[in-house]
Structure formats: C-alpha cells, structure tokens
Design an enzyme around this catalytic site. Structure first.
Site, PDB file in Angstrom:
ATOM      1  N   ASP A  43      -4.973 -10.713  12.777  1.00 40.82           N
ATOM      2  CA  ASP A  43      -5.352  -9.373  13.224  1.00 40.82           C
ATOM      3  C   ASP A  43      -4.461  -9.012  14.405  1.00 40.82           C
ATOM      4  OD1 ASP A  43      -6.573  -7.102  14.372  1.00 40.82           O
ATOM      5  OD2 ASP A  43      -8.508  -7.658  13.513  1.00 40.82           O
ATOM      6  N   ILE A  44      -3.423  -8.230  14.149  1.00 38.78           N
ATOM      7  CA  ILE A  44      -2.424  -7.932  15.176  1.00 38.78           C
ATOM      8  C   ILE A  44      -3.031  -7.133  16.325  1.00 38.78           C
ATOM      9  CG2 ILE A  44      -0.215  -6.803  15.633  1.00 38.78           C
ATOM     10  CD1 ILE A  44       0.501  -7.273  12.677  1.00 38.78           C
ATOM     11  N   LEU A  45      -3.743  -6.070  15.993  1.00 39.03           N
ATOM     12  CA  LEU A  45      -4.285  -5.191  17.030  1.00 39.03           C
ATOM     13  C   LEU A  45      -5.274  -5.934  17.927  1.00 39.03           C
ATOM     14  CD1 LEU A  45      -4.625  -2.437  18.345  1.00 39.03           C
ATOM     15  CD2 LEU A  45      -6.256  -1.835  16.532  1.00 39.03           C
TER      16      LEU A  45
ATOM     17  N   LYS B 276     -14.967  -0.569  14.176  1.00 41.48           N
ATOM     18  CA  LYS B 276     -13.643  -1.184  14.332  1.00 41.48           C
ATOM     19  C   LYS B 276     -13.192  -1.135  15.785  1.00 41.48           C
ATOM     20  CE  LYS B 276      -9.000  -1.065  12.277  1.00 41.48           C
ATOM     21  NZ  LYS B 276      -8.130  -0.418  11.260  1.00 41.48           N
TER      22      LYS B 276
ATOM     23  N   LYS C  82       9.100 -16.245 -10.915  1.00 41.78           N
ATOM     24  CA  LYS C  82       8.348 -15.095 -11.392  1.00 41.78           C
ATOM     25  C   LYS C  82       7.224 -15.550 -12.316  1.00 41.78           C
ATOM     26  CE  LYS C  82       8.842 -10.916 -14.202  1.00 41.78           C
ATOM     27  NZ  LYS C  82       9.757 -10.095 -15.015  1.00 41.78           N
TER      28      LYS C  82
ATOM     29  N   LYS D 216     -12.513  -4.640  17.822  1.00 39.89           N
ATOM     30  CA  LYS D 216     -11.146  -4.974  18.239  1.00 39.89           C
ATOM     31  C   LYS D 216     -10.908  -4.727  19.730  1.00 39.89           C
ATOM     32  CE  LYS D 216      -9.227  -3.995  13.640  1.00 39.89           C
ATOM     33  NZ  LYS D 216      -8.671  -5.310  13.297  1.00 39.89           N
TER      34      LYS D 216
ATOM     35  N   ASP E  56      -4.636  -6.914   4.956  1.00 39.96           N
ATOM     36  CA  ASP E  56      -5.640  -7.828   5.521  1.00 39.96           C
ATOM     37  C   ASP E  56      -5.491  -9.232   4.950  1.00 39.96           C
ATOM     38  OD1 ASP E  56      -6.771  -5.856   7.108  1.00 39.96           O
ATOM     39  OD2 ASP E  56      -8.114  -5.182   5.514  1.00 39.96           O
TER      40      ASP E  56
ATOM     41  N   ASN F 218       0.845  -1.197   0.000  1.00 37.75           N
ATOM     42  CA  ASN F 218       0.000   0.000   0.000  1.00 37.75           C
ATOM     43  C   ASN F 218       0.880   1.246   0.000  1.00 37.75           C
ATOM     44  OD1 ASN F 218       0.489   0.787   2.947  1.00 37.75           O
ATOM     45  ND2 ASN F 218      -0.238  -1.336   3.116  1.00 37.75           N
TER      46      ASN F 218
END
Length: 418
Positions: free
Chosen positions: A304-306, A335, A285, A339, A275, A204
């Site tokens: 999901d780390i958090l 969210k 390749k 979480k 995600d 990203n």
C-alpha cells in the site's frame, strides 16, 4: 485567466510554429497581438497572422501610425513573448540595442518578457550566445530553452525551438502565483501493470490524465515536481526534470520511497495501483490447450504505497484518490481514515476513468466539498488550492505547538559607588 499576449516573431524557419502558438493561445481564451520583424515576413505573411489572431499585425513599416507602436503595444500587453527568438535578436536585447520594432518593444516594455530561442546547434553553443542567454536570465527574462532534435539545416542537436504545444502550456507559468515555490511535490500517475506471463497481465483503464493535470497545476504553482508514472495514455507535462517510469506496483513503491527519503513536502497518489499481483509469474506464455483445465492464477497483495508514505514519522502532506464504483462518499471516508490521509479526493470510476472530465469530492478534517463535473485540468487546480490551504494550516499549527526557547536571564549591572 485571460491575458493579453504580445507575440513577436523574428526571422527563421521556426516562424511557422508561431502560427500554431497563436491558435493555441486563442483557444486558451487569451487575446493575442502579433508583431513581426522584416525577416519574419519572408517566412510567413502578416495576413496569415492577422487571420489567426483576429487583430492587426504590427510590422516595422506599419502600426499605430504615430510612431509610438513599440510603447503602446507593450503597455497593453500582460506579457511579451518572442518566438522564435533569433541569435541576433537575443544578442541585441542582451546588450540593450533598440534598432527595430521588436528590440524597441523589448526595451520599452513594462510587462514580463519570455523568449523561445531557435537556431543552429553551433550558434546555440557559441560562447557569445550562451553569455547573452545568461545575461537575459540575470535581467529577469524568462527563457523557454530549446529542445534537442533535427534542425532545418540537417544537423541534429540543441537549438530547435520548443513545439507550439509546449510553449502554450508553459507560458501561463510566468504570470501564475507561486504559493508552492521552494516546495517539492511527488506524484504517482498512470496504470500499473502486473505480469501474469511474458504476454499477459493485470491492469486497468486509467489514462493518467488526472495525474498529468495535477503535475501541471503544481508546476504552475511553483513547485519542484517529481513524477513516478506507470503506463500513460496522456502526455506527460513539459518542463519537469524529475520523471521516473515504472511498470508494477512494487516498482512504483520502491521509486516512491526512494524519492520520499530525499525529502518531499507533499505526495499526491493519483496512480491506479493494482491491489494484487500474480503470486508467480510464468516464464513462458500460458497457452490454451496445454492443460486439461484453465490455469489458476493465485494472487498476492501489493504494498500500500499511500498508507506506507502517510505513516512515516516525518511524512509529507499526503493526498489520496478514492476511485469507487459504489458508495463513493462512504468508501472514501473509510479509505481516508484507514490510510491516515489528510486530504482524499473521491470520484466515481464510471465518470472519471479514461475520461477527460471528472466529478470530485474533497474530504479532509474540516469539510467534505462536492464539486460539479468539470475538466480534469480545472479539477486539478481545485485540488492543489485545497492542498496548499491545508499545508499552510498544518505548518501554522506546528509552529504554534513548537516550544519556545526560554528567555535568557539578564544579570543586572551593579552600579559603582561614586
């Protein structure tokens, strides 16, 4: 907060860096007065420093005109910085000598003193010099320890004065309040990368600027900062010892959980974590034309780390980020609840991602506060202040709920009959 900084320059080739220090401190909004030793005047001229600082330069042969320059200058300053600080000057200050303008200032000052040593590697490692550095620390003097690198003499090793950018970044730490002193704060930052093949991957546009700004704000507040970062376009903060580089979300998850196990007081999840990742990574390749149709990339969900950290039995205080492209506030609320995060920071990706400014909304159990667009450095300070407030409230609530030990029963003393 604007400060009056007294910059003392001693002799040495590193004196040229003092020019950039003045420029950067002025850019931060500080007032700078420069004092120069006789030896420093052989490397850069007082006229140069006067032009950069906008103030008259104090030298051994020039000053206020009443012989009290060393007292008047230090009384007007909020902090005194000696950069570069030669081995000779360090030795004199450590042993209380006051035989020139700069050592007189160091002896007469009431303001804090910071020094940025600069010398040859062998001079730095000399036992007498190291004893002098230790003495300065015992006396409460702040040391901006030198870096390892190539030196003007051609040798390589410790002794090279820190770069001007690093000194200008670290100096405000010395006058900032330390509400996070003794606390350990873990941050994730940067853009995770999920490989598809040896060349391509999913990532990203996150620059890591917000994470770096938050790490600086936590360091400035006195925290021991731990960083787990993926790809960064922004420079990592200086003065932080615990830095762990990763690439993928899974690597970040593993590193975070290892750090959390050692005991963290707060966790700030700023990284732009993918995600999903490719279910299978091609070893070769993927080349166009080898297949009759474009390859199909099957995705699988990343951890999901958090949420994983927030759901731990003794979870640190967690701060999350909701980077949304639509319905920013509603999605951030959802969210935060999903979480189990006490503080969520919401922003619009169109405003924040890859930019130097941000427009955030702070969401917690007590309030939802929208802030105007500002630099990410300023936004980070607001976030850390709110985090500290909520951490203190949580600690006070936990202390109030803790059952008190029952009072010991004291057996009355029997009086003896006369």
């Amino acid at each position: 907060m604007s400060k009056h900084i007294l910059l003392a320059v001693t002799g040495g080739i590193a004196a040229y860096k003092a020019c950039e220090i003045v420029r950067l401190l002025k850019k931060q909004g500080h007032t700078v007065t420069v004092a120069m030793s006789e030896a420093a005047c052989n490397f850069i001229t007082p006229q140069t420093m006067q032009a950069l600082s906008g103030n008259p330069v104090l030298t051994q042969n020039g000053g206020a005109g009443n012989g009290m320059t060393h007292i008047q200058a230090t009384r007007a300053a909020d902090i005194m910085l000696i950069a570069p600080a030669s081995a000779n000057t360090i030795a004199k200050i450590a042993h209380g000598f006051a035989d020139n303008l700069i050592t007189e200032m160091a002896a007469a000052r009431k303001c804090p003193l910071a020094i940025a040593p600069a010398m040859n590697v062998e001079m730095w490692n000399n036992p007498a010099n190291l004893r002098n550095i230790q003495q300065l620390q015992r006396d409460g003097i702040h040391i901006l320890f030198p870096a390892v690198g190539e030196q003007a003499c051609g040798e390589t090793g410790i002794g090279r004065m820190r770069e001007a950018e690093e000194i200008a970044e670290l100096l405000p730490d010395f006058w900032s309040p330390k509400p996070l002193y003794g606390k350990k704060v873990l941050l994730t930052m940067g853009a995770c990368y999920e490989a598809i093949d040896p060349v391509r991957g999913i990532t990203n546009r996150s620059s890591g600027q917000m994470g770096a700004a938050l790490a600086r704000a936590c360091r400035m507040a006195g925290a021991e900062v731990y960083i787990v970062h993926a790809h960064m376009q922004a420079a990592l903060p200086v003065g932080i010892r615990h830095i762990h580089a990763v690439e993928s979300a899974k690597e970040m998850y593993d590193a975070v959980m290892q750090h959390v196990e050692t005991g963290m007081d707060a966790f700030i999840s700023v990284a732009a974590v993918a995600d999903y990742r490719a279910a299978q990574v091609s070893r070769q390749k993927l080349k166009k034309g080898q297949c009759s149709a474009a390859p199909v990339i099957k995705l699988t969900e990343n951890p999901d780390i958090l949420r994983s950290v927030a759901m731990l039995p003794n979870a640190p205080f967690c701060v999350g980020f909701a980077a949304e492209s639509e319905n920013v506030l509603a999605n951030a609320r959802t969210k935060r609840q999903k979480k189990h995060v006490p503080l969520m920071v919401a922003n619009d990706v169109a405003v924040a991602m890859g930019q130097s400014s941000n427009q955030i909304i702070l969401l917690d159990d007590e309030q939802e506060r929208a802030l105007p667009q500002m630099s990410k450095e300023q936004a980070a300070k607001y976030i850390v202040v709110r985090m500290i407030t909520l951490m203190r409230a949580r600690a006070a609530k936990a202390a109030a709920a803790k059952p008190k030990a029952p009072n010991e029963t004291v057996k009355p003393v029997e009086k003896k009959q006369p």
